[in-house]
Design an enzyme around this catalytic site. Structure first.
Site, PDB file in Angstrom:
ATOM      1  N   LYS A  26       1.266  -1.290  -0.392  1.00 58.45           N
ATOM      2  CA  LYS A  26       0.004   0.089   0.180  1.00 58.45           C
ATOM      3  C   LYS A  26       1.028   0.654  -0.195  1.00 58.45           C
ATOM      4  O   LYS A  26       0.444   1.980  -0.748  1.00 58.45           O
ATOM      5  CB  LYS A  26      -0.636  -0.038   1.563  1.00 58.45           C
ATOM      6  CG  LYS A  26      -1.206  -1.182   1.273  1.00 58.45           C
ATOM      7  CD  LYS A  26      -2.517  -1.051   2.963  1.00 58.45           C
ATOM      8  CE  LYS A  26      -1.875  -1.068   4.119  1.00 58.45           C
ATOM      9  NZ  LYS A  26      -1.179  -2.280   4.287  1.00 58.45           N
TER      10      LYS A  26
ATOM     11  N   ARG B 144      -8.838   1.149   9.054  1.00 56.87           N
ATOM     12  CA  ARG B 144      -8.822  -0.101   9.047  1.00 56.87           C
ATOM     13  C   ARG B 144      -9.952  -0.471   9.763  1.00 56.87           C
ATOM     14  O   ARG B 144      -9.725  -1.794   9.923  1.00 56.87           O
ATOM     15  CB  ARG B 144      -7.608   0.285  10.070  1.00 56.87           C
ATOM     16  CG  ARG B 144      -5.897  -0.047   8.908  1.00 56.87           C
ATOM     17  CD  ARG B 144      -5.173  -0.462  10.275  1.00 56.87           C
ATOM     18  NE  ARG B 144      -3.747  -0.625   9.524  1.00 56.87           N
ATOM     19  CZ  ARG B 144      -3.253  -0.537   9.273  1.00 56.87           C
ATOM     20  NH1 ARG B 144      -2.703   0.501   8.991  1.00 56.87           N
ATOM     21  NH2 ARG B 144      -2.027  -0.760   9.339  1.00 56.87           N
TER      22      ARG B 144
ATOM     23  N   ARG C  59      11.874  -5.887   4.574  1.00 58.22           N
ATOM     24  CA  ARG C  59      11.328  -4.376   4.431  1.00 58.22           C
ATOM     25  C   ARG C  59      12.080  -3.441   5.090  1.00 58.22           C
ATOM     26  O   ARG C  59      12.325  -4.468   6.459  1.00 58.22           O
ATOM     27  CB  ARG C  59       9.807  -4.337   5.110  1.00 58.22           C
ATOM     28  CG  ARG C  59       9.422  -2.406   5.188  1.00 58.22           C
ATOM     29  CD  ARG C  59       7.935  -2.932   4.787  1.00 58.22           C
ATOM     30  NE  ARG C  59       7.492  -2.753   6.596  1.00 58.22           N
ATOM     31  CZ  ARG C  59       6.555  -2.926   6.333  1.00 58.22           C
ATOM     32  NH1 ARG C  59       5.273  -2.353   5.652  1.00 58.22           N
ATOM     33  NH2 ARG C  59       5.233  -3.349   7.467  1.00 58.22           N
TER      34      ARG C  59
ATOM     35  N   ARG D 281      11.545  -2.479  10.861  1.00 54.48           N
ATOM     36  CA  ARG D 281      10.206  -2.491  11.892  1.00 54.48           C
ATOM     37  C   ARG D 281      10.027  -2.931  13.267  1.00 54.48           C
ATOM     38  O   ARG D 281      10.344  -3.725  12.736  1.00 54.48           O
ATOM     39  CB  ARG D 281       8.978  -2.027  11.180  1.00 54.48           C
ATOM     40  CG  ARG D 281       9.041  -0.711  10.401  1.00 54.48           C
ATOM     41  CD  ARG D 281       7.864  -0.172   9.749  1.00 54.48           C
ATOM     42  NE  ARG D 281       6.771  -0.921  10.450  1.00 54.48           N
ATOM     43  CZ  ARG D 281       5.630  -0.482   9.328  1.00 54.48           C
ATOM     44  NH1 ARG D 281       5.140  -0.337   7.729  1.00 54.48           N
ATOM     45  NH2 ARG D 281       4.150  -1.584   9.655  1.00 54.48           N
TER      46      ARG D 281
ATOM     47  N   ARG E 221      -0.494  -9.594  13.388  1.00 49.19           N
ATOM     48  CA  ARG E 221      -1.365  -8.478  12.197  1.00 49.19           C
ATOM     49  C   ARG E 221      -1.932  -8.620  10.852  1.00 49.19           C
ATOM     50  O   ARG E 221      -2.993  -7.857  10.847  1.00 49.19           O
ATOM     51  CB  ARG E 221       0.001  -7.207  12.182  1.00 49.19           C
ATOM     52  CG  ARG E 221       0.512  -6.582  12.924  1.00 49.19           C
ATOM     53  CD  ARG E 221       2.175  -6.261  12.252  1.00 49.19           C
ATOM     54  NE  ARG E 221       1.705  -4.725  11.511  1.00 49.19           N
ATOM     55  CZ  ARG E 221       2.328  -4.756  10.782  1.00 49.19           C
ATOM     56  NH1 ARG E 221       3.687  -5.466  11.178  1.00 49.19           N
ATOM     57  NH2 ARG E 221       1.961  -3.575   9.605  1.00 49.19           N
TER      58      ARG E 221
HETATM   59  P1  ADP Z   1       1.910  -1.615   2.763  1.00 45.62           P
HETATM   60  O1  ADP Z   1       2.123   0.017   3.068  1.00 45.62           O
HETATM   61  O2  ADP Z   1       0.833  -2.296   2.521  1.00 45.62           O
HETATM   62  O3  ADP Z   1       2.674  -2.506   4.646  1.00 45.62           O
HETATM   63  P2  ADP Z   1       4.590  -2.143   2.217  1.00 45.62           P
HETATM   64  O4  ADP Z   1       4.419  -0.421   0.902  1.00 45.62           O
HETATM   65  O5  ADP Z   1       6.298  -0.937   3.402  1.00 45.62           O
HETATM   66  O6  ADP Z   1       3.619  -2.180   2.207  1.00 45.62           O
HETATM   67  O7  ADP Z   1       5.697  -2.850   1.043  1.00 45.62           O
HETATM   68  C1  ADP Z   1       6.287  -3.913   2.576  1.00 45.62           C
HETATM   69  C2  ADP Z   1       7.331  -4.216   1.920  1.00 45.62           C
HETATM   70  O8  ADP Z   1       7.120  -4.843   0.000  1.00 45.62           O
HETATM   71  C3  ADP Z   1       8.844  -3.737   1.337  1.00 45.62           C
HETATM   72  O9  ADP Z   1      10.165  -3.745   1.942  1.00 45.62           O
HETATM   73  C4  ADP Z   1       8.211  -2.646  -0.487  1.00 45.62           C
HETATM   74  O10 ADP Z   1       9.637  -2.472   0.057  1.00 45.62           O
HETATM   75  C5  ADP Z   1       8.368  -4.901  -0.403  1.00 45.62           C
HETATM   76  N1  ADP Z   1       7.415  -4.493  -1.763  1.00 45.62           N
HETATM   77  C6  ADP Z   1       6.520  -3.060  -2.155  1.00 45.62           C
HETATM   78  N2  ADP Z   1       5.405  -3.776  -3.832  1.00 45.62           N
HETATM   79  C7  ADP Z   1       5.788  -5.212  -3.930  1.00 45.62           C
HETATM   80  C8  ADP Z   1       6.220  -5.062  -5.330  1.00 45.62           C
HETATM   81  N3  ADP Z   1       5.048  -5.108  -5.648  1.00 45.62           N
HETATM   82  N4  ADP Z   1       6.552  -6.931  -4.841  1.00 45.62           N
HETATM   83  C9  ADP Z   1       7.936  -7.345  -3.762  1.00 45.62           C
HETATM   84  N5  ADP Z   1       8.258  -6.449  -3.309  1.00 45.62           N
HETATM   85  C10 ADP Z   1       7.560  -5.474  -3.194  1.00 45.62           C
HETATM   86  P1  AMP Z   2       1.119   0.517   8.967  1.00 47.07           P
HETATM   87  O1  AMP Z   2       1.934   1.528   8.702  1.00 47.07           O
HETATM   88  O2  AMP Z   2       0.259   1.543   8.361  1.00 47.07           O
HETATM   89  O3  AMP Z   2       1.583  -1.008   8.857  1.00 47.07           O
HETATM   90  O4  AMP Z   2       0.162   0.952  10.355  1.00 47.07           O
HETATM   91  C1  AMP Z   2       1.235   0.243  11.449  1.00 47.07           C
HETATM   92  C2  AMP Z   2       0.786  -0.002  13.101  1.00 47.07           C
HETATM   93  O5  AMP Z   2       0.243   1.550  13.185  1.00 47.07           O
HETATM   94  C3  AMP Z   2      -0.323  -0.320  12.784  1.00 47.07           C
HETATM   95  O6  AMP Z   2      -0.041  -2.482  12.834  1.00 47.07           O
HETATM   96  C4  AMP Z   2      -1.273  -0.244  13.929  1.00 47.07           C
HETATM   97  O7  AMP Z   2      -0.808  -0.566  15.356  1.00 47.07           O
HETATM   98  C5  AMP Z   2      -1.063   0.966  14.041  1.00 47.07           C
HETATM   99  N1  AMP Z   2      -2.242   1.651  13.143  1.00 47.07           N
HETATM  100  C6  AMP Z   2      -1.863   2.697  12.035  1.00 47.07           C
HETATM  101  N2  AMP Z   2      -2.612   3.026  10.527  1.00 47.07           N
HETATM  102  C7  AMP Z   2      -4.437   2.702  11.902  1.00 47.07           C
HETATM  103  C8  AMP Z   2      -4.997   2.809  11.844  1.00 47.07           C
HETATM  104  N3  AMP Z   2      -6.045   3.397  10.726  1.00 47.07           N
HETATM  105  N4  AMP Z   2      -6.150   2.557  12.793  1.00 47.07           N
HETATM  106  C9  AMP Z   2      -5.793   1.640  14.153  1.00 47.07           C
HETATM  107  N5  AMP Z   2      -4.295   1.309  13.804  1.00 47.07           N
HETATM  108  C10 AMP Z   2      -3.533   2.292  13.155  1.00 47.07           C
END
Ligand code: ADP
Ligand code: AMP
Length: 214
Positions: A13, A88, A127, A160, A171
């Protein structure tokens, strides 16, 4: 253009939201990034959020909703925004809709980035995140030019705390229980679109641009 990114943690995302924000020149609003910045700065909100985040739980709705509703009212959001990680829960989505309805406004697209659970744990352990500018990389799929250093701002990258495999499993459970119902919610509103998030990140982005250009 008002866009919501949906999908499991690690679906991509944030990666896609940043590309959308750059192309369409709209703000990228990530609630996860906002919490991480607050934790880094030692604020009261950050301290409260951390106790939930470290356990893989959602931060309570009342700590998130006002923050986002206030943010989307700011001037830079006049032409739209891309929300990443919010809503969420169904109550969060309802609160956002109610806030937008006051201005006879609605969300244009809820983009569901689909990635099966099996792929997620692998993605999360690789990541690497930049807390300074919010950029995200993957040690195998999306590496930085210099190991451990952000391409965008030159700061050091972190693994992270909540990307440990056991927290990721938690999660994912929370996602299926509390966030996945939003897919039906936005389908019923007529604004849900889906993309295959297992493709290469540039292919996923090109699929999104095709949808947004229609
Ligand atoms: P989210 O915001 O949904 O938690 P991220 O954008 O941080 O996910 O992506 C999660 C991990 O996967 C990161 O390490 C990112 O660099 C990697 N990633 C994102 N898109 C792709 C893809 N299309 N193919 C492979 N790895 C990806
Ligand atoms: P993210 O970076 O989007 O993966 O979010 C990391 C963490 O932040 C999540 O696992 C939640 O604990 C918290 N968080 C982020 N956005 C929300 C939301 N909209 N509602 C509740 N918790 C959130």
């Amino acid at each position: 253009m008002k866009i919501i990114m949906l999908g499991a943690p690690g679906a991509g995302k944030g990666t896609q939201a940043k590309m959308i924000a750059d192309k369409y020149q709209i703000p990228h609003i990530s609630t996860g990034d906002i919490f991480r910045a607050n934790i880094k700065n030692g604020t009261e909100l950050g301290q409260k959020a951390k106790t939930y985040m470290d356990q893989g739980l959602l931060v309570p709705d009342e700590l998130v909703v006002d923050l986002v509703v206030d943010r989307v009212k700011q001037d830079d959001c006049a032409n739209g925004y891309v929300l990443d990680g919010f809503p969420r829960t169904i109550p969060q989505a309802e609160s956002l809709d109610a806030a937008l309805a006051k201005f006879e406004d609605t969300i244009d697209y809820a983009i569901n980035v689909e990635v099966p659970d099996e792929n997620i744990v692998r993605r999360m352990s690789g990541r690497r995140a930049c807390v300074a500018c919010g950029a995200t990389y993957h040690i195998v799929h999306i590496p930085t030019k210099v190991e451990g250093i952000c391409d965008r701002c030159g700061k050091e990258l972190i693994l992270r705390d909540d990307d440990k495999p056991e927290t990721v499993q938690k999660r994912l459970g929370v996602y299926h229980e509390q966030t996945q119902p939003l897919i039906d919610y936005y389908t019923n509103k007529g604004c849900l679109v889906e993309v295959d998030g297992t493709k290469d990140m540039n292919e996923v982005f090109s699929d999104i641009v095709d949808i947004l250009s229609k």
